[in-house]
Design a protein around this motif. Structure first.
Motif, PDB file in Angstrom:
ATOM      1  N   PHE A 166       0.841  -1.192   0.000  1.00  0.00           N
ATOM      2  CA  PHE A 166       0.000   0.000   0.000  1.00  0.00           C
ATOM      3  C   PHE A 166       0.881   1.249   0.000  1.00  0.00           C
ATOM      4  CE2 PHE A 166      -3.831  -2.377   1.684  1.00  0.00           C
ATOM      5  CZ  PHE A 166      -4.601  -2.079   0.581  1.00  0.00           C
ATOM      6  N   GLY A 167       1.945   1.167   0.800  1.00  0.00           N
ATOM      7  CA  GLY A 167       2.861   2.301   0.854  1.00  0.00           C
ATOM      8  C   GLY A 167       3.460   2.601  -0.508  1.00  0.00           C
ATOM      9  N   ARG A 168       3.843   1.539  -1.218  1.00  0.00           N
ATOM     10  CA  ARG A 168       4.433   1.729  -2.548  1.00  0.00           C
ATOM     11  C   ARG A 168       3.401   2.327  -3.508  1.00  0.00           C
ATOM     12  NH1 ARG A 168       8.608   3.089  -5.446  1.00  0.00           N
ATOM     13  NH2 ARG A 168       8.628   2.178  -7.494  1.00  0.00           N
ATOM     14  N   ALA A 169       2.157   1.866  -3.383  1.00  0.00           N
ATOM     15  CA  ALA A 169       1.112   2.400  -4.263  1.00  0.00           C
ATOM     16  C   ALA A 169       0.953   3.894  -4.034  1.00  0.00           C
ATOM     17  CB  ALA A 169      -0.208   1.681  -3.999  1.00  0.00           C
ATOM     18  N   ILE A 170       1.017   4.294  -2.768  1.00  0.00           N
ATOM     19  CA  ILE A 170       0.870   5.718  -2.467  1.00  0.00           C
ATOM     20  C   ILE A 170       2.093   6.480  -2.939  1.00  0.00           C
ATOM     21  CG2 ILE A 170       0.627   7.384  -0.610  1.00  0.00           C
ATOM     22  CD1 ILE A 170      -0.842   5.188   0.929  1.00  0.00           C
ATOM     23  N   GLU A 171       3.247   5.817  -2.795  1.00  0.00           N
ATOM     24  CA  GLU A 171       4.466   6.485  -3.247  1.00  0.00           C
ATOM     25  C   GLU A 171       4.401   6.770  -4.740  1.00  0.00           C
ATOM     26  OE1 GLU A 171       9.068   5.913  -2.036  1.00  0.00           O
ATOM     27  OE2 GLU A 171       8.062   4.197  -2.888  1.00  0.00           O
ATOM     28  N   LEU A 172       3.775   5.835  -5.480  1.00  0.00           N
ATOM     29  CA  LEU A 172       3.688   6.023  -6.924  1.00  0.00           C
ATOM     30  C   LEU A 172       2.596   7.014  -7.301  1.00  0.00           C
ATOM     31  CD1 LEU A 172       4.092   2.320  -7.963  1.00  0.00           C
ATOM     32  CD2 LEU A 172       5.646   4.144  -8.553  1.00  0.00           C
ATOM     33  N   ASN A 173       1.559   7.104  -6.485  1.00  0.00           N
ATOM     34  CA  ASN A 173       0.459   8.005  -6.806  1.00  0.00           C
ATOM     35  C   ASN A 173      -0.026   8.597  -5.505  1.00  0.00           C
ATOM     36  OD1 ASN A 173      -1.889   9.238  -7.457  1.00  0.00           O
ATOM     37  ND2 ASN A 173      -2.891   7.446  -8.324  1.00  0.00           N
ATOM     38  N   ASP A 174       0.370   9.830  -5.207  1.00  0.00           N
ATOM     39  CA  ASP A 174       0.166  10.315  -3.851  1.00  0.00           C
ATOM     40  C   ASP A 174      -1.227  10.891  -3.618  1.00  0.00           C
ATOM     41  OD1 ASP A 174       0.454  12.570  -5.267  1.00  0.00           O
ATOM     42  OD2 ASP A 174       2.391  13.136  -4.459  1.00  0.00           O
TER      43      ASP A 174
END
Lengths: 322, 259
Positions: free
Chosen positions: A222-230
């Motif tokens: 989830f963290g990576r997903a947010i990192e890619l699309n904030d």
């Protein structure tokens, strides 16, 4: 929301959008893109372009979705006269048409038989293979669909679409480890797709029995997903859910004991960090909900259902910061 | 020495109408014609058999794994690596497992490869024939004419480029002969074709030749042994260093949103 057009339709089409799209059929169908002049002149005066056919194809899907079978039939005939009977894509479109018109499982079964026949003649037709899986799915034969997909992927292991579909099927059956494996394959093809990261995180989150390992994997994805699309609502939503589940696990003393025996391959999460992440997710979700409600420009692209879900999650939490 | 005299040549205005324009028009039309001839001559790409597709995509899968491994956690990466490496080394994905280790057949005896070569020859012919004809036509009818004057001065090095076919030593470089005009249009018409035919045309021979530099640009040309490619990829996977991008993502996130 921007007006949906037929050339570049949105990736997920809501029923109302589909209806709006299919209502564009009459003007498109009344003008023919192929000129009626004899051969050499027709080359010079045709108004046809690659876009014409993209529009036709999208219109075809919209028409089928909204039950406008007559228009769909017309478009299909037009596409067939243009590209020929044996074109792979046309075969697949015809299959979709027949599937959509099938009224009962028996007719669907017939479509399935025709797919089998096509595949016997040309085993490399991957679109028909996929259609076959779709028919199996709608017939409710999940196990057969899984088998068909594994055969497909055995022959074409770089097909992210098929991997994602297989992941879905496994998840339906509760085979979480396999589903995660499939989604990892999707990620290997499209490493920066935040939706795939969120999906794999969801699978990790749903995995039973849920351990600290699966949850921390989930959190990281989830963290990576947010990192890619904030501004990714689903990412923050998931992050909040996961952190809420992890915090008690990390706080309890037995987690430390467990940790070394577990087959954990990743560095452990710090309680401090997880708490901070929870706060971050909460504040971000609150911001999204607030801005969406006020209809501010640039914030209105969210799906309404998702925003409502986020608001409910926040309300349940009690800390309303609106 | 006196200033070089500005050369003035009185040209018949008919030269423009009867030489400059015809050459240009003919060149443009041949380009367009060649474009359509190429479309006609192109044979549809041959369908690959299922084992070939499997072989190629399995290789791509390995390459994907190598390129994007950082999305995987160490455990799942190790598992995948072990599987891929052993499968590659056993030749599990080969289209033709029996043919392993045998030397590749001569491409001339392979009908599939022959077809590719034939396609190239056809393309070459479509280029060569009109070029030869037009060159002969220009040589026969228009050679030796000085047809235009460039509006800017040039150094004498350009003489051979602009005045081929005119054997005068003292003529100013700015005069252009008909044969040179032919060459200029031959190499300079690409933007015109782009305008008329769209950017993906096959009208110009120069771009044609560039396309032919690497005909088998695909990863698995017919001359390469797939088994070797697989072993190579297995080795690459063996030695690669794995870093998990998700490690520490939580700290990165906090740092990112703290601002």
């Amino acid at each position: 929301m921007a007006q949906a057009n037929l050339l570049t339709p949105p990736s997920t089409i809501s029923p109302s959008t589909a209806l709006a799209l299919s209502q564009k059929a009459p003007p498109i169908l009344s003008s023919t893109p192929i000129s009626s002049l004899p051969w050499p002149l027709s080359l010079l005066f045709s108004r046809e372009s690659p876009e014409t056919w993209t529009i036709h194809e999208n219109l075809f899907f919209a028409a089928l979705r909204t039950g406008d079978d007559k228009s769909a039939r017309q478009i299909l005939t037009r596409l067939t006269t243009r590209f020929g009977d044996t074109n792979e894509r046309i075969i697949a479109l015809r299959g979709i048409y027949e599937e959509a018109l099938a009224k009962n499982p028996g007719e669907l079964e017939k479509v399935f038989q025709s797919y089998e026949k096509i595949l016997k003649e040309d085993p490399t037709n991957f679109s028909i293979r996929k259609r076959r899986v779709a028919v199996l799915k709608s017939l409710g034969r999940t196990a057969d669909a899984v088998t068909a997909l594994t055969v497909l992927l055995e022959n074409s292991p770089t097909d992210a679409e098929a991997w994602a579909e297989l992941g879905d099927l496994y998840a339906q059956q509760g085979a979480w480890a396999q589903a995660v494996y499939c989604l990892e394959e999707v990620l290997l093809v499209t490493p920066n797709a935040w939706s795939a990261h969120a999906q794999i995180a969801t699978l990790h989150y749903l995995t039973v029995p849920s351990t600290l390992t699966t949850l921390s994997h989930s959190l990281r994805h989830f963290g990576r997903a947010i990192e890619l699309n904030d501004s990714y609502l689903r990412g923050f939503y998931g992050l909040k859910l996961v952190t809420k589940k992890i915090i008690p696990l990390l706080s309890s003393p037995e987690s430390k004991r467990n940790h070394n025996t577990d087959d954990d391959d990743s560095p452990p999460l710090k309680l401090e960090t997880v708490k901070k992440l929870e706060e971050l997710a909460t504040s971000k979700l609150a911001e999204i909900v607030r801005q969406y409600a006020s209809g501010k420009k640039g914030w209105t692209g969210y799906d309404e259902a998702e925003v409502i879900a986020a608001r409910e999650l926040l309300d349940r939490d009690g800390k309303v910061e609106r | 020495m006196a200033q070089p005299v500005v050369q003035t040549i009185h040209r018949d205005p008919a030269l423009f109408w009867w030489i400059l324009l015809p050459i240009t028009v003919v060149m443009v039309l041949t380009g367009i014609l060649r474009h359509y001839a190429m479309i006609l001559l192109q044979s549809a790409p041959k369908k690959q058999a299922l084992p070939q597709i499997r072989q190629q995509r399995s290789l791509v899968r390995g390459i994907n794994l190598r390129a994007n491994a950082n999305v995987l956690s160490p455990i799942s990466f190790q598992a995948r690596k072990a599987y891929m490496v052993s499968a590659y080394q056993e030749g599990k994905f080969l289209a033709d497992p029996e043919g392993r280790g045998k030397p590749r057949p001569n491409p001339m005896s392979d009908p599939a490869a022959m077809e590719g070569i034939m396609g190239m020859m056809k393309g070459n012919m479509a280029m060569m024939v009109p070029q030869t004809l037009i060159m002969g036509w220009i040589n026969a009818f228009f050679s030796g004419f000085v047809i235009m004057k460039l509006p800017f001065p040039l150094t004498p090095q350009f003489k051979s480029m602009l005045q081929s076919g005119v054997g005068t030593r003292d003529l100013d470089v700015r005069w252009v002969s008909s044969l040179s005009w032919y060459f200029l249009t031959l190499f300079g018409l690409q933007p015109v074709y782009n305008f008329i035919l769209g950017s993906n045309n096959s009208a110009n021979q120069v771009t044609q030749q560039m396309g032919q530099m690497n005909p088998g640009a695909g990863m698995m040309g017919p001359e390469q042994d797939p088994d070797k490619l697989f072993l190579n990829e297995a080795e690459n996977l063996e030695v690669m260093e794995h870093r998990w991008i998700l490690e520490g993502v939580e700290d990165r996130l906090l740092a990112k949103f703290a601002i």
